[in-house]
Design a protein around this motif. Structure first.
Motif, PDB file in Angstrom:
ATOM      1  N   GLN A 160      79.515  31.488  76.843  1.00  0.00           N
ATOM      2  CA  GLN A 160      80.840  32.110  76.902  1.00  0.00           C
ATOM      3  C   GLN A 160      80.902  33.379  76.054  1.00  0.00           C
ATOM      4  N   SER A 161      79.831  34.173  76.092  1.00  0.00           N
ATOM      5  CA  SER A 161      79.896  35.482  75.447  1.00  0.00           C
ATOM      6  C   SER A 161      80.981  36.284  76.138  1.00  0.00           C
ATOM      7  N   ARG A 162      81.581  37.197  75.386  1.00  0.00           N
ATOM      8  CA  ARG A 162      82.656  37.946  76.007  1.00  0.00           C
ATOM      9  C   ARG A 162      82.898  39.282  75.320  1.00  0.00           C
ATOM     10  N   ILE A 163      83.562  40.161  76.070  1.00  0.00           N
ATOM     11  CA  ILE A 163      84.115  41.389  75.516  1.00  0.00           C
ATOM     12  C   ILE A 163      85.601  41.118  75.322  1.00  0.00           C
ATOM     13  N   ARG A 164      86.058  41.158  74.078  1.00  0.00           N
ATOM     14  CA  ARG A 164      87.472  40.940  73.810  1.00  0.00           C
ATOM     15  C   ARG A 164      88.211  42.267  73.869  1.00  0.00           C
ATOM     16  N   LEU A 165      89.241  42.300  74.699  1.00  0.00           N
ATOM     17  CA  LEU A 165      90.110  43.464  74.811  1.00  0.00           C
ATOM     18  C   LEU A 165      91.450  43.120  74.160  1.00  0.00           C
ATOM     19  N   CYS A 166      91.893  43.923  73.218  1.00  0.00           N
ATOM     20  CA  CYS A 166      93.177  43.698  72.554  1.00  0.00           C
ATOM     21  C   CYS A 166      94.141  44.820  72.924  1.00  0.00           C
ATOM     22  N   LEU A 167      95.316  44.428  73.382  1.00  0.00           N
ATOM     23  CA  LEU A 167      96.348  45.387  73.750  1.00  0.00           C
ATOM     24  C   LEU A 167      97.251  45.662  72.553  1.00  0.00           C
ATOM     25  N   THR A 168      97.786  46.864  72.493  1.00  0.00           N
ATOM     26  CA  THR A 168      98.727  47.214  71.433  1.00  0.00           C
ATOM     27  C   THR A 168      99.922  47.951  72.028  1.00  0.00           C
ATOM     28  N   TYR A 169     100.945  48.050  71.214  1.00  0.00           N
ATOM     29  CA  TYR A 169     102.166  48.774  71.592  1.00  0.00           C
ATOM     30  C   TYR A 169     101.856  50.207  71.997  1.00  0.00           C
ATOM     31  N   ASN A 170     100.814  50.803  71.431  1.00  0.00           N
ATOM     32  CA  ASN A 170     100.509  52.213  71.684  1.00  0.00           C
ATOM     33  C   ASN A 170      99.775  52.454  73.000  1.00  0.00           C
ATOM     34  N   HIS A 171      99.265  51.401  73.629  1.00  0.00           N
ATOM     35  CA  HIS A 171      98.582  51.594  74.902  1.00  0.00           C
ATOM     36  C   HIS A 171      99.575  51.872  76.022  1.00  0.00           C
ATOM     37  N   THR A 172      99.067  52.456  77.100  1.00  0.00           N
ATOM     38  CA  THR A 172      99.869  52.721  78.290  1.00  0.00           C
ATOM     39  C   THR A 172      99.252  51.988  79.474  1.00  0.00           C
ATOM     40  N   MET A 173     100.008  51.873  80.551  1.00  0.00           N
ATOM     41  CA  MET A 173      99.461  51.256  81.756  1.00  0.00           C
ATOM     42  C   MET A 173      98.338  52.104  82.328  1.00  0.00           C
ATOM     43  N   ALA A 174      98.395  53.425  82.127  1.00  0.00           N
ATOM     44  CA  ALA A 174      97.292  54.293  82.566  1.00  0.00           C
ATOM     45  C   ALA A 174      96.012  53.963  81.802  1.00  0.00           C
ATOM     46  N   ASP A 175      96.139  53.650  80.517  1.00  0.00           N
ATOM     47  CA  ASP A 175      94.972  53.231  79.733  1.00  0.00           C
ATOM     48  C   ASP A 175      94.362  51.965  80.326  1.00  0.00           C
ATOM     49  N   VAL A 176      95.230  51.022  80.658  1.00  0.00           N
ATOM     50  CA  VAL A 176      94.762  49.767  81.240  1.00  0.00           C
ATOM     51  C   VAL A 176      94.084  50.031  82.580  1.00  0.00           C
ATOM     52  N   ASP A 177      94.691  50.872  83.406  1.00  0.00           N
ATOM     53  CA  ASP A 177      94.107  51.185  84.715  1.00  0.00           C
ATOM     54  C   ASP A 177      92.708  51.767  84.554  1.00  0.00           C
ATOM     55  N   TYR A 178      92.526  52.663  83.585  1.00  0.00           N
ATOM     56  CA  TYR A 178      91.214  53.255  83.370  1.00  0.00           C
ATOM     57  C   TYR A 178      90.203  52.200  82.942  1.00  0.00           C
ATOM     58  N   CYS A 179      90.623  51.296  82.058  1.00  0.00           N
ATOM     59  CA  CYS A 179      89.734  50.235  81.594  1.00  0.00           C
ATOM     60  C   CYS A 179      89.349  49.306  82.750  1.00  0.00           C
ATOM     61  N   ILE A 180      90.318  48.916  83.563  1.00  0.00           N
ATOM     62  CA  ILE A 180      90.048  48.010  84.681  1.00  0.00           C
ATOM     63  C   ILE A 180      89.143  48.681  85.691  1.00  0.00           C
ATOM     64  N   ASP A 181      89.404  49.952  85.990  1.00  0.00           N
ATOM     65  CA  ASP A 181      88.572  50.678  86.952  1.00  0.00           C
ATOM     66  C   ASP A 181      87.142  50.810  86.445  1.00  0.00           C
ATOM     67  N   SER A 182      86.995  51.039  85.142  1.00  0.00           N
ATOM     68  CA  SER A 182      85.652  51.125  84.552  1.00  0.00           C
ATOM     69  C   SER A 182      84.923  49.790  84.657  1.00  0.00           C
ATOM     70  N   LEU A 183      85.633  48.685  84.347  1.00  0.00           N
ATOM     71  CA  LEU A 183      85.018  47.367  84.488  1.00  0.00           C
ATOM     72  C   LEU A 183      84.592  47.103  85.925  1.00  0.00           C
ATOM     73  N   ARG A 184      85.455  47.503  86.870  1.00  0.00           N
ATOM     74  CA  ARG A 184      85.133  47.278  88.279  1.00  0.00           C
ATOM     75  C   ARG A 184      83.838  47.988  88.666  1.00  0.00           C
ATOM     76  N   LYS A 185      83.683  49.224  88.221  1.00  0.00           N
ATOM     77  CA  LYS A 185      82.487  49.989  88.556  1.00  0.00           C
ATOM     78  C   LYS A 185      81.233  49.438  87.894  1.00  0.00           C
ATOM     79  N   ILE A 186      81.393  48.942  86.652  1.00  0.00           N
ATOM     80  CA  ILE A 186      80.229  48.436  85.914  1.00  0.00           C
ATOM     81  C   ILE A 186      79.813  47.062  86.439  1.00  0.00           C
ATOM     82  N   ILE A 187      80.776  46.191  86.698  1.00  0.00           N
ATOM     83  CA  ILE A 187      80.463  44.824  87.102  1.00  0.00           C
ATOM     84  C   ILE A 187      80.175  44.737  88.585  1.00  0.00           C
TER      85      ILE A 187
END
Length: 384
Positions: free
Chosen positions: A357-384
């Motif tokens: 159960q190794s993992r990459i932990r992603l922590c969200l904060t008040y300062n993040h935006t939905m655009a930040d999340v979209d970029y992270c998800i899109d990057s994961l999609r391309k890598i995985i």
């Protein structure tokens, strides 16, 4: 493979990401020594307070008055006005309950658990409890049993089998690597059938993030008044440093004050840190609700996007989100490629998480935006 083996192998393969050389304040993004700007999903700055101007100004004012250190342990000569205010502020957050401040929440667990264990014949703890809990339990010398993670049926059976004993139940509130929340309602209900039972919650990740006033997972579950010990930290949602323990038994808290070496034999946080922490709790009182509401919206959105991607994120529903891989080197590879795309997460491998159960932990904060999340998800999609 364990973390030291993963680190060595990662260096060979070019996947090494530990100990990044940071050259900027904690925030939505971070700058590394080579000038790269990274989108920061590695911090636990849930309310986005770490670089708040009011906190920095209050820290500077306290340092100008008292210097960068205190004159000794608080019991002798180090209990400044800022330490007194902070300790009272913890009590205010928890409706007047007696509270003690610690240099870290790790020291809180390491110091208080052995004393709480003196009131028990048996400790029952969640198998995935934080390492500081395990260290405190082992130091106590009290007999203990670990129940399978979040397995309340197993916990209930263990309580029933030990009806003749005084029991101390210990668990995280929000689990630091999995992001799920202990079923505190069901744990508290055990008190109805076993009056000689106390409950100890380490809610370092939940305090500030959850609850209408920021009291954490216990408040979100509506059980604050039933919990005997609540451990929190200032180093995550509240953007400062230092730990604290909230006690149900005021007389016992007074004994802890004099008998706990990590409270009275260790220097406390500096006056600057204590002042910044006081300011953080003031900001929480006025803005915390709005900040938590925004974070909750962002959290829901991120979970929806990760579910559509089909990754394994265990049972997390909080701002602490694991992306799980069976192979630690696969987790290291994906993490390194995320870093290459300007995204910083936290790589967890055994023994800090279970095997497979190794993992990459992603922590969200008040300062993040939905655009930040979209970029992270899109990057994961391309890598995985």
């Amino acid at each position: 493979m364990r973390i030291d083996d993963v680190a060595l192998k990662s260096k060979e393969l070019g996947y090494y990401t530990y100990f990044p050389q940071v050259r900027s304040a904690c925030g939505r993004d971070m700058t590394l020594v080579d000038g790269r700007n990274m989108l920061n999903f590695a911090s636990c700055d849930y309310l986005g307070l770490s670089n708040h101007e009011r906190m920095k100004e209050s820290a500077i004012a306290a340092i100008r008055k008292y210097g960068s250190n205190i004159g000794g342990p608080m019991i002798f000569s180090g209990f400044t006005e800022y330490h007194e205010r902070l300790q009272n502020s913890y009590s205010d957050l928890y409706a007047g309950r007696t509270s003690l401040m610690f240099t870290t929440s790790y020291q809180a667990n390491f110091g208080v658990i052995p004393l709480a264990a003196e009131r028990a014949d048996l400790i029952l703890l969640d198998k995935l409890s934080h390492v500081s809990i395990w260290d405190g339990v082992k130091l106590s010398g009290c007999p203990f049993r670990a129940y399978s993670h979040a397995d309340i049926e197993m916990l209930e059976q263990l309580v029933q089998l030990n009806q003749d004993k005084k029991i101390l139940i210990i668990t995280d509130g929000v689990f630091s690597a999995d992001g799920d929340v202990a079923d505190l309602g069901r744990i508290v209900r055990l008190k109805r059938f076993h009056p000689c039972l106390e409950i100890y919650i380490d809610d370092a990740h939940g305090v500030g993030m959850l609850g209408s006033s920021g009291q954490g997972a216990c408040e979100a579950a509506g059980v604050v008044l039933e919990i005997d010990y609540i451990v929190g930290t200032m180093s995550k949602a509240f953007g400062s440093s230092g730990g604290f323990v909230v006690f149900k038994d005021e007389a016992f808290a007074e004994r802890v004050r004099f008998r706990c070496p990590t409270y009275n034999a260790s220097r406390s946080v500096s006056p600057g840190v204590a002042s910044a922490s006081c300011t953080a709790l003031e900001i929480n009182a006025s803005e915390g609700g709005a900040r938590r509401a925004k974070l909750a919206d962002l959290t829901r959105y991120t979970h929806e996007q990760l579910e559509s991607l089909g990754v394994d994120k265990l049972h997390s529903r909080t701002a602490v989100i694991p992306v799980v891989f069976k192979d630690p080197m696969e987790a290291a590879r994906v993490n390194a490629e995320l870093v290459g795309k300007g995204i910083m997460g936290s790589l967890f491998v055994p023994p800090f998480v279970p095997n497979h159960q190794s993992r990459i932990r992603l922590c969200l904060t008040y300062n993040h935006t939905m655009a930040d999340v979209d970029y992270c998800i899109d990057s994961l999609r391309k890598i995985i």
